[in-house]
Design a protein around this motif. Structure first.
Motif, PDB file in Angstrom:
ATOM      1  N   THR A 217      62.704 -17.827   6.040  1.00 21.82           N
ATOM      2  CA  THR A 217      63.089 -16.758   6.954  1.00 21.82           C
ATOM      3  C   THR A 217      62.817 -15.427   6.272  1.00 21.82           C
ATOM      4  OG1 THR A 217      64.791 -16.036   8.537  1.00 21.82           O
ATOM      5  CG2 THR A 217      65.512 -16.400   6.275  1.00 21.82           C
ATOM      6  N   THR A 218      62.769 -14.372   7.065  1.00 23.14           N
ATOM      7  CA  THR A 218      62.546 -13.034   6.532  1.00 23.14           C
ATOM      8  C   THR A 218      63.724 -12.140   6.894  1.00 23.14           C
ATOM      9  OG1 THR A 218      61.414 -12.339   8.559  1.00 23.14           O
ATOM     10  CG2 THR A 218      60.031 -13.218   6.775  1.00 23.14           C
ATOM     11  N   MET A 219      63.872 -11.050   6.127  1.00 27.03           N
ATOM     12  CA  MET A 219      64.865 -10.051   6.508  1.00 27.03           C
ATOM     13  C   MET A 219      64.383  -9.342   7.775  1.00 27.03           C
ATOM     14  SD  MET A 219      64.256  -6.778   3.965  1.00 27.03           S
ATOM     15  CE  MET A 219      64.911  -5.555   5.100  1.00 27.03           C
ATOM     16  N   VAL A 220      65.336  -8.947   8.613  1.00 29.32           N
ATOM     17  CA  VAL A 220      64.984  -8.153   9.782  1.00 29.32           C
ATOM     18  C   VAL A 220      64.561  -6.766   9.323  1.00 29.32           C
ATOM     19  CG1 VAL A 220      65.842  -7.108  11.915  1.00 29.32           C
ATOM     20  CG2 VAL A 220      66.541  -9.427  11.292  1.00 29.32           C
ATOM     21  N   ASP A 221      63.387  -6.338   9.740  1.00 28.40           N
ATOM     22  CA  ASP A 221      62.928  -4.998   9.423  1.00 28.40           C
ATOM     23  C   ASP A 221      63.939  -3.997   9.986  1.00 28.40           C
ATOM     24  OD1 ASP A 221      61.540  -2.424   9.668  1.00 28.40           O
ATOM     25  OD2 ASP A 221      59.715  -3.533   9.174  1.00 28.40           O
ATOM     26  N   PRO A 222      64.405  -3.032   9.178  1.00 30.77           N
ATOM     27  CA  PRO A 222      65.368  -2.050   9.681  1.00 30.77           C
ATOM     28  C   PRO A 222      64.898  -1.335  10.952  1.00 30.77           C
ATOM     29  CG  PRO A 222      65.217  -1.893   7.300  1.00 30.77           C
ATOM     30  CD  PRO A 222      64.138  -2.843   7.741  1.00 30.77           C
ATOM     31  N   LYS A 223      63.589  -1.142  11.099  1.00 36.61           N
ATOM     32  CA  LYS A 223      63.061  -0.509  12.311  1.00 36.61           C
ATOM     33  C   LYS A 223      63.287  -1.407  13.528  1.00 36.61           C
ATOM     34  CE  LYS A 223      59.398   1.918   9.762  1.00 36.61           C
ATOM     35  NZ  LYS A 223      57.928   2.023   9.568  1.00 36.61           N
ATOM     36  N   VAL A 224      63.192  -2.705  13.316  1.00 37.92           N
ATOM     37  CA  VAL A 224      63.449  -3.669  14.387  1.00 37.92           C
ATOM     38  C   VAL A 224      64.929  -3.642  14.766  1.00 37.92           C
ATOM     39  CG1 VAL A 224      63.489  -6.134  14.955  1.00 37.92           C
ATOM     40  CG2 VAL A 224      61.505  -5.146  13.774  1.00 37.92           C
ATOM     41  N   PHE A 225      65.782  -3.623  13.766  1.00 43.35           N
ATOM     42  CA  PHE A 225      67.228  -3.599  14.009  1.00 43.35           C
ATOM     43  C   PHE A 225      67.633  -2.379  14.841  1.00 43.35           C
ATOM     44  CE2 PHE A 225      71.656  -2.934  12.163  1.00 43.35           C
ATOM     45  CZ  PHE A 225      72.247  -3.865  13.004  1.00 43.35           C
ATOM     46  N   GLU A 226      67.025  -1.250  14.567  1.00 42.88           N
ATOM     47  CA  GLU A 226      67.334  -0.033  15.325  1.00 42.88           C
ATOM     48  C   GLU A 226      66.957  -0.200  16.800  1.00 42.88           C
ATOM     49  OE1 GLU A 226      68.968   2.765  14.491  1.00 42.88           O
ATOM     50  OE2 GLU A 226      69.398   1.728  12.598  1.00 42.88           O
ATOM     51  N   GLN A 227      65.865  -0.889  17.068  1.00 46.08           N
ATOM     52  CA  GLN A 227      65.451  -1.131  18.447  1.00 46.08           C
ATOM     53  C   GLN A 227      66.422  -2.051  19.177  1.00 46.08           C
ATOM     54  OE1 GLN A 227      62.474  -0.062  20.208  1.00 46.08           O
ATOM     55  NE2 GLN A 227      62.422   1.465  18.572  1.00 46.08           N
ATOM     56  N   MET A 228      67.078  -2.942  18.444  1.00 43.49           N
ATOM     57  CA  MET A 228      67.969  -3.933  19.042  1.00 43.49           C
ATOM     58  C   MET A 228      69.355  -3.372  19.351  1.00 43.49           C
ATOM     59  SD  MET A 228      67.030  -7.194  16.600  1.00 43.49           S
ATOM     60  CE  MET A 228      68.236  -8.284  17.367  1.00 43.49           C
ATOM     61  N   LYS A 229      69.815  -2.434  18.577  1.00 45.43           N
ATOM     62  CA  LYS A 229      71.209  -1.977  18.633  1.00 45.43           C
ATOM     63  C   LYS A 229      71.714  -1.623  20.032  1.00 45.43           C
ATOM     64  CE  LYS A 229      71.909  -0.167  13.933  1.00 45.43           C
ATOM     65  NZ  LYS A 229      72.111   1.081  13.149  1.00 45.43           N
TER      66      LYS A 229
ATOM     67  N   MET B 247      62.127  -9.158  18.776  1.00 42.49           N
ATOM     68  CA  MET B 247      60.927  -9.960  18.514  1.00 42.49           C
ATOM     69  C   MET B 247      59.671  -9.204  18.913  1.00 42.49           C
ATOM     70  SD  MET B 247      59.903 -13.860  19.621  1.00 42.49           S
ATOM     71  CE  MET B 247      60.081 -13.659  21.387  1.00 42.49           C
ATOM     72  N   GLY B 248      59.717  -8.544  20.073  1.00 45.76           N
ATOM     73  CA  GLY B 248      58.545  -7.799  20.508  1.00 45.76           C
ATOM     74  C   GLY B 248      58.175  -6.700  19.537  1.00 45.76           C
ATOM     75  N   TYR B 249      59.174  -5.945  19.079  1.00 45.98           N
ATOM     76  CA  TYR B 249      58.871  -4.839  18.164  1.00 45.98           C
ATOM     77  C   TYR B 249      58.437  -5.363  16.795  1.00 45.98           C
ATOM     78  CZ  TYR B 249      58.972  -0.081  16.428  1.00 45.98           C
ATOM     79  OH  TYR B 249      58.606   1.142  15.909  1.00 45.98           O
ATOM     80  N   ALA B 250      59.035  -6.476  16.362  1.00 49.90           N
ATOM     81  CA  ALA B 250      58.614  -7.087  15.100  1.00 49.90           C
ATOM     82  C   ALA B 250      57.165  -7.555  15.184  1.00 49.90           C
ATOM     83  CB  ALA B 250      59.530  -8.257  14.749  1.00 49.90           C
ATOM     84  N   MET B 251      56.792  -8.128  16.330  1.00 53.97           N
ATOM     85  CA  MET B 251      55.403  -8.527  16.536  1.00 53.97           C
ATOM     86  C   MET B 251      54.484  -7.314  16.455  1.00 53.97           C
ATOM     87  SD  MET B 251      53.214 -11.080  17.451  1.00 53.97           S
ATOM     88  CE  MET B 251      53.928 -12.358  18.511  1.00 53.97           C
ATOM     89  N   HIS B 252      54.896  -6.229  17.083  1.00 56.64           N
ATOM     90  CA  HIS B 252      54.106  -5.000  17.065  1.00 56.64           C
ATOM     91  C   HIS B 252      53.889  -4.510  15.633  1.00 56.64           C
ATOM     92  CE1 HIS B 252      52.672  -0.998  17.962  1.00 56.64           C
ATOM     93  NE2 HIS B 252      53.752  -0.454  17.445  1.00 56.64           N
ATOM     94  N   LEU B 253      54.959  -4.475  14.836  1.00 56.16           N
ATOM     95  CA  LEU B 253      54.851  -3.978  13.464  1.00 56.16           C
ATOM     96  C   LEU B 253      54.015  -4.900  12.577  1.00 56.16           C
ATOM     97  CD1 LEU B 253      58.526  -2.804  12.751  1.00 56.16           C
ATOM     98  CD2 LEU B 253      56.546  -1.382  13.346  1.00 56.16           C
ATOM     99  N   ALA B 254      54.048  -6.208  12.874  1.00 56.83           N
ATOM    100  CA  ALA B 254      53.421  -7.193  11.983  1.00 56.83           C
ATOM    101  C   ALA B 254      51.954  -7.457  12.279  1.00 56.83           C
ATOM    102  CB  ALA B 254      54.193  -8.508  12.046  1.00 56.83           C
ATOM    103  N   THR B 255      51.475  -7.084  13.467  1.00 56.33           N
ATOM    104  CA  THR B 255      50.132  -7.537  13.870  1.00 56.33           C
ATOM    105  C   THR B 255      49.128  -6.416  14.072  1.00 56.33           C
ATOM    106  OG1 THR B 255      50.811  -7.578  16.207  1.00 56.33           O
ATOM    107  CG2 THR B 255      51.038  -9.636  14.947  1.00 56.33           C
ATOM    108  N   THR B 256      49.484  -5.187  13.736  1.00 57.65           N
ATOM    109  CA  THR B 256      48.484  -4.122  13.804  1.00 57.65           C
ATOM    110  C   THR B 256      47.430  -4.369  12.737  1.00 57.65           C
ATOM    111  OG1 THR B 256      49.639  -2.685  12.230  1.00 57.65           O
ATOM    112  CG2 THR B 256      50.243  -2.478  14.575  1.00 57.65           C
ATOM    113  N   PRO B 257      46.216  -3.842  12.901  1.00 61.72           N
ATOM    114  CA  PRO B 257      45.194  -3.993  11.855  1.00 61.72           C
ATOM    115  C   PRO B 257      45.671  -3.495  10.500  1.00 61.72           C
ATOM    116  CG  PRO B 257      44.187  -3.212  13.882  1.00 61.72           C
ATOM    117  CD  PRO B 257      45.666  -3.195  14.128  1.00 61.72           C
ATOM    118  N   MET B 258      46.435  -2.394  10.498  1.00 62.16           N
ATOM    119  CA  MET B 258      46.931  -1.852   9.236  1.00 62.16           C
ATOM    120  C   MET B 258      47.927  -2.810   8.575  1.00 62.16           C
ATOM    121  SD  MET B 258      48.767   1.837   8.479  1.00 62.16           S
ATOM    122  CE  MET B 258      47.318   2.689   9.128  1.00 62.16           C
TER     123      MET B 258
END
Length: 398
Positions: free
Chosen positions: A10-22, A248-259
């Motif tokens: 498992t991975t830690m939740v990205d803090p940016k993802v957590f902010e989107q969920m709150k 999950m959607g925002y985590a996917m966005h952060l994880a799958t960009t070309p960068m």
């Protein structure tokens, strides 16, 4: 110092993802299926999350992505759904998978075997990969489904999904891939891969636990695993966990960009290789499956004379988290089934230790981990009654 090197578990939740969920816990908390404004208020972020999911795997607008509770549910949805549609209600009775799949796939297939379904478990080659032509050889007229993982959860080995997908397409056989360990580490493009289904889980790419997805190609029929409501277009009953879906959607966005994928391929790979190379300087250590064709974050290393569980104990005492393989089977003290599939001898089959990194690991952490690991190997080998420390026997690679 604490160093987490068990990111395939498992991975830690990205803090940016957590902010989107709150906001979806105590502010925008309505049931999305309700007609009032409290429910409707969830819709914009849910649609944005779906857009991120579709974009992250290059799904077509006409395809379906079903929100589930995790990859295990997604896998069972596909395998058991195909069982109902193609086997119970059709004229097929055969499924093909590999010997090194995640336990969710293997257990679902074993259940179908108990119901009279014929299942073929294909072996991997000496590099730990299932060859596409092996799949082709075993497809029969009554083959209903091929289910092959995109990346192995223990070795990180990448499977020839595009080639297998083309073979299945030409044979008219449905193809499912467990992409849980691939998303966020390598490009996952469902159009290039010719897959009919993929399964994934958010907590493997820095999203929350308890939410996953099933991709389903447009036009493919699949009987739902869960009945009881019209959520997800009737394909998966149950009130959607909006906060987790948004996460999950925002985590996917952060994880799958070309960068992001470039960062995995360069920075994370560099740290993994530094850790791996330092361990391989010790005598009689080997990377299971070899170094080629892997996800950039994973290494499964066999250290002769050191039982995997003992190594994990030493590492844990120093604040380092690793594993002996799949977290879903970590309480099982039987020999690692993946190492058995490689033909490892009985001693080596108990010596595998998996290190899996993430974008949150640092070089300082890796330096500390190397120091601890080297000292632990020396200590445990000195205690071993079956290992004679002999530097001249140094081996690395396969």
């Amino acid at each position: 110092m604490e160093v987490y090197l068990d990111n395939n578990a498992t991975t830690m939740v990205d803090p940016k993802v957590f902010e989107q969920m709150k906001p979806f816990f105590c502010e925008t908390y309505g049931n999305p299926n309700s007609l009032h404004r409290f429910g409707a208020g969830t819709h914009p972020k849910m649609m944005e999350a779906l857009d991120y999911l579709y974009s992250g795997i290059n799904a077509d607008d006409e395809d379906d992505i079903i929100i589930t509770s995790n990859a295990t549910e997604s896998i069972n949805t596909v395998i058991k759904g195909v069982w109902v549609d193609e086997i119970l209600n059709g004229n097929k009775n055969h499924i093909i998978t590999s010997e090194v799949e995640h336990p969710a796939v293997t257990a679902a297939c074993k259940f179908l075997e108990s119901q009279g379904v014929s299942v073929t478990y294909l072996p991997v080659n000496e590099a730990g990969v299932l060859e596409a032509q092996t799949v082709k050889q075993f497809i029969k007229e009554d083959t209903a489904l091929v289910s092959i993982m995109w990346a192995n959860n223990e070795t990180g080995k990448l499977f020839p999904i595009e080639e297998i997908g083309q073979i299945c397409k030409e044979a008219g056989v449905l193809f499912h891939s467990d992409a849980t360990q691939a998303i966020g580490k390598v490009e996952v493009d469902v159009q290039k891969a010719n897959v009919d289904f993929i399964s994934f889980s958010a907590h493997k790419f820095h999203g929350p636990k308890g939410v996953g997805g099933t991709y389903m190609r447009n036009g493919v029929k699949l009987t739902p695993l869960l009945h009881g409501g019209e959520q997800m277009g009737g394909k998966r009953a149950g009130t959607v966990d909006v906060a987790s879906m948004v996460g999950m959607g925002y985590a996917m966005h952060l994880a799958t960009t070309p960068m992001a994928l470039a960062y995995e391929d360069n920075h994370v790979r560099k740290l993994r290789d530094k850790l791996e190379d330092a361990i391989l300087e010790l005598p009689e250590t080997v990377v299971i499956g070899g170094k080629e064709n892997r996800t950039p974050n994973t290494t499964l290393i066999s250290i002769r004379g050191v039982e995997g569980e003992s190594m994990l104990w030493d590492l844990n005492q120093k604040g380092i988290g690793a594993s002996t393989g799949s977290a879903c089977a970590s309480e099982d003290l039987e020999a690692n089934p993946v190492m058995n599939a490689f033909g490892s001898d009985s001693e080596l089959a108990h010596t595998g230790v998996r290190f899996s990194l993430s974008r949150f690991n640092t070089e300082e952490q890796i330096d500390y981990a190397i120091e601890v690991i080297v000292n632990a190997v020396k200590r445990l080998r000195n205690l071993s009654s079956s290992y004679a420390y002999a530097p001249e026997t140094h081996k690395s690679g396969l």
